[in-house]
Scaffold this motif. Structure first.
Motif, PDB file in Angstrom:
ATOM      1  N   GLY A  25       0.812  -1.213   0.000  1.00 54.67           N
ATOM      2  CA  GLY A  25       0.000   0.000   0.000  1.00 54.67           C
ATOM      3  C   GLY A  25       0.844   1.260   0.000  1.00 54.67           C
ATOM      4  N   ALA A  26       2.178   1.094   0.004  1.00 61.42           N
ATOM      5  CA  ALA A  26       3.059   2.256  -0.133  1.00 61.42           C
ATOM      6  C   ALA A  26       2.797   2.907  -1.487  1.00 61.42           C
ATOM      7  N   ARG A  27       3.142   4.177  -1.608  1.00 61.03           N
ATOM      8  CA  ARG A  27       2.886   4.903  -2.854  1.00 61.03           C
ATOM      9  C   ARG A  27       4.033   4.785  -3.855  1.00 61.03           C
ATOM     10  N   TYR A  28       5.213   4.410  -3.358  1.00 63.46           N
ATOM     11  CA  TYR A  28       6.359   4.318  -4.266  1.00 63.46           C
ATOM     12  C   TYR A  28       7.448   3.437  -3.667  1.00 63.46           C
ATOM     13  N   ILE A  29       8.356   3.041  -4.551  1.00 68.13           N
ATOM     14  CA  ILE A  29       9.632   2.459  -4.136  1.00 68.13           C
ATOM     15  C   ILE A  29      10.713   3.282  -4.813  1.00 68.13           C
ATOM     16  N   ARG A  30      11.745   3.598  -4.069  1.00 64.68           N
ATOM     17  CA  ARG A  30      12.876   4.356  -4.598  1.00 64.68           C
ATOM     18  C   ARG A  30      14.069   3.423  -4.695  1.00 64.68           C
ATOM     19  N   LEU A  31      14.516   3.191  -5.921  1.00 62.47           N
ATOM     20  CA  LEU A  31      15.663   2.318  -6.183  1.00 62.47           C
ATOM     21  C   LEU A  31      16.897   3.194  -6.383  1.00 62.47           C
ATOM     22  N   SER A  32      17.954   2.900  -5.648  1.00 61.68           N
ATOM     23  CA  SER A  32      19.179   3.677  -5.781  1.00 61.68           C
ATOM     24  C   SER A  32      20.384   2.769  -5.608  1.00 61.68           C
ATOM     25  N   ALA A  33      21.540   3.290  -5.964  1.00 59.47           N
ATOM     26  CA  ALA A  33      22.791   2.554  -5.796  1.00 59.47           C
ATOM     27  C   ALA A  33      23.400   2.910  -4.446  1.00 59.47           C
ATOM     28  N   MET A  34      24.266   2.049  -3.962  1.00 62.52           N
ATOM     29  CA  MET A  34      24.932   2.314  -2.688  1.00 62.52           C
ATOM     30  C   MET A  34      26.005   3.392  -2.884  1.00 62.52           C
ATOM     31  N   PHE A  35      26.258   4.140  -1.822  1.00 68.39           N
ATOM     32  CA  PHE A  35      27.403   5.047  -1.828  1.00 68.39           C
ATOM     33  C   PHE A  35      28.640   4.178  -1.672  1.00 68.39           C
ATOM     34  N   ASN A  36      29.620   4.406  -2.520  1.00 60.26           N
ATOM     35  CA  ASN A  36      30.762   3.519  -2.545  1.00 60.26           C
ATOM     36  C   ASN A  36      31.990   4.290  -2.988  1.00 60.26           C
ATOM     37  N   PRO A  37      33.120   4.153  -2.299  1.00 57.28           N
ATOM     38  CA  PRO A  37      34.333   4.864  -2.726  1.00 57.28           C
ATOM     39  C   PRO A  37      34.853   4.379  -4.078  1.00 57.28           C
ATOM     40  N   ASP A  38      34.428   3.182  -4.498  1.00 56.22           N
ATOM     41  CA  ASP A  38      34.857   2.648  -5.788  1.00 56.22           C
ATOM     42  C   ASP A  38      33.927   3.062  -6.922  1.00 56.22           C
ATOM     43  N   GLY A  39      32.972   3.939  -6.649  1.00 53.66           N
ATOM     44  CA  GLY A  39      32.060   4.405  -7.686  1.00 53.66           C
ATOM     45  C   GLY A  39      31.281   3.266  -8.306  1.00 53.66           C
ATOM     46  N   GLU A  40      31.359   3.179  -9.636  1.00 52.23           N
ATOM     47  CA  GLU A  40      30.572   2.175 -10.353  1.00 52.23           C
ATOM     48  C   GLU A  40      31.227   0.795 -10.414  1.00 52.23           C
ATOM     49  N   VAL A  41      32.444   0.645  -9.922  1.00 46.79           N
ATOM     50  CA  VAL A  41      33.183  -0.615 -10.040  1.00 46.79           C
ATOM     51  C   VAL A  41      32.379  -1.835  -9.571  1.00 46.79           C
ATOM     52  N   PRO A  42      31.704  -1.801  -8.403  1.00 44.47           N
ATOM     53  CA  PRO A  42      30.954  -2.995  -7.983  1.00 44.47           C
ATOM     54  C   PRO A  42      29.812  -3.365  -8.932  1.00 44.47           C
ATOM     55  N   TYR A  43      29.426  -2.434  -9.782  1.00 40.52           N
ATOM     56  CA  TYR A  43      28.310  -2.665 -10.696  1.00 40.52           C
ATOM     57  C   TYR A  43      28.741  -2.976 -12.131  1.00 40.52           C
ATOM     58  N   ASN A  44      30.028  -2.991 -12.388  1.00 41.01           N
ATOM     59  CA  ASN A  44      30.505  -3.158 -13.767  1.00 41.01           C
ATOM     60  C   ASN A  44      29.877  -4.342 -14.490  1.00 41.01           C
TER      61      ASN A  44
END
Length: 184
Positions: free
Chosen positions: A131-150
């Motif tokens: 019944g929530a109105r939204y979900i907010r999807l975000s990336a983790m804060f990480n000192p390696d930037g996008e590396v964990p997501y490559n």
């Protein structure tokens, strides 16, 4: 309030509701005329908090970050039963907001990580069912930037698109902030 502050957000590097006086603090903020909001794990919410206080907040966002009890338990280092408890608290609050007719914007937060990215679609599904109105999807804060997501970035983006197609409606939104944080 005397200083001209209009709103207060209860959040931080911990859970605001572990403070023994959180209910009276939240109530006092509202009584002074401040707009109030909360970022919480949703676990320790009393019935009074869900029924009397939080429906009067401007917004509440509950950090869930999982689509299943096992992943939730692993990520949060908590009992597997707490996943269903938190979802029930969200649904309960959504019900109070609806019956009271308040403008509280209730949402779910899901920080996508290499540990939970395979559950984005299921996470959106369970959030939509509360019944929530939204979900907010975000990336983790990480000192390696996008590396964990490559190696998983495209898979995550595809799952977000799929979750939007399946579960977005006139009463539930999927807010995709994932790519913004990864590419910044």
């Amino acid at each position: 309030k005397r200083a001209g502050v209009l709103a207060v957000q209860f959040t931080g590097g911990g859970e605001p509701t572990v403070h023994k006086d959180h209910e009276s603090i939240f109530s006092r903020a509202l009584e002074t005329g401040l707009k109030a909001s909360l970022v919480s794990n949703g676990l320790q919410w009393s019935v009074a908090l869900r029924s009397d206080i939080l429906p009067r907040f401007s917004w509440v966002r509950v950090s869930v970050d999982a689509g299943s009890p096992v992943t939730y338990s692993t990520i949060r280092r908590t009992s597997i039963d707490n996943f269903d408890k938190v979802l029930a608290h969200i649904a309960d609050l959504a019900g109070y907001i609806k019956t009271q007719g308040t403008d509280c914007n209730l949402g779910v937060g899901y920080v996508v990580t290499p540990d939970n990215y395979r559950e984005v679609i299921e996470g959106v599904k369970v959030a939509s069912e509360t019944g929530a109105r939204y979900i907010r999807l975000s990336a983790m804060f990480n000192p390696d930037g996008e590396v964990p997501y490559n190696d998983i970035y495209e898979s995550i983006k595809a799952d977000i698109r799929e979750a939007r197609m399946r579960y977005e409606s006139r009463t539930f939104s999927v807010i995709d902030l994932f790519g913004e944080r990864v590419q910044d």
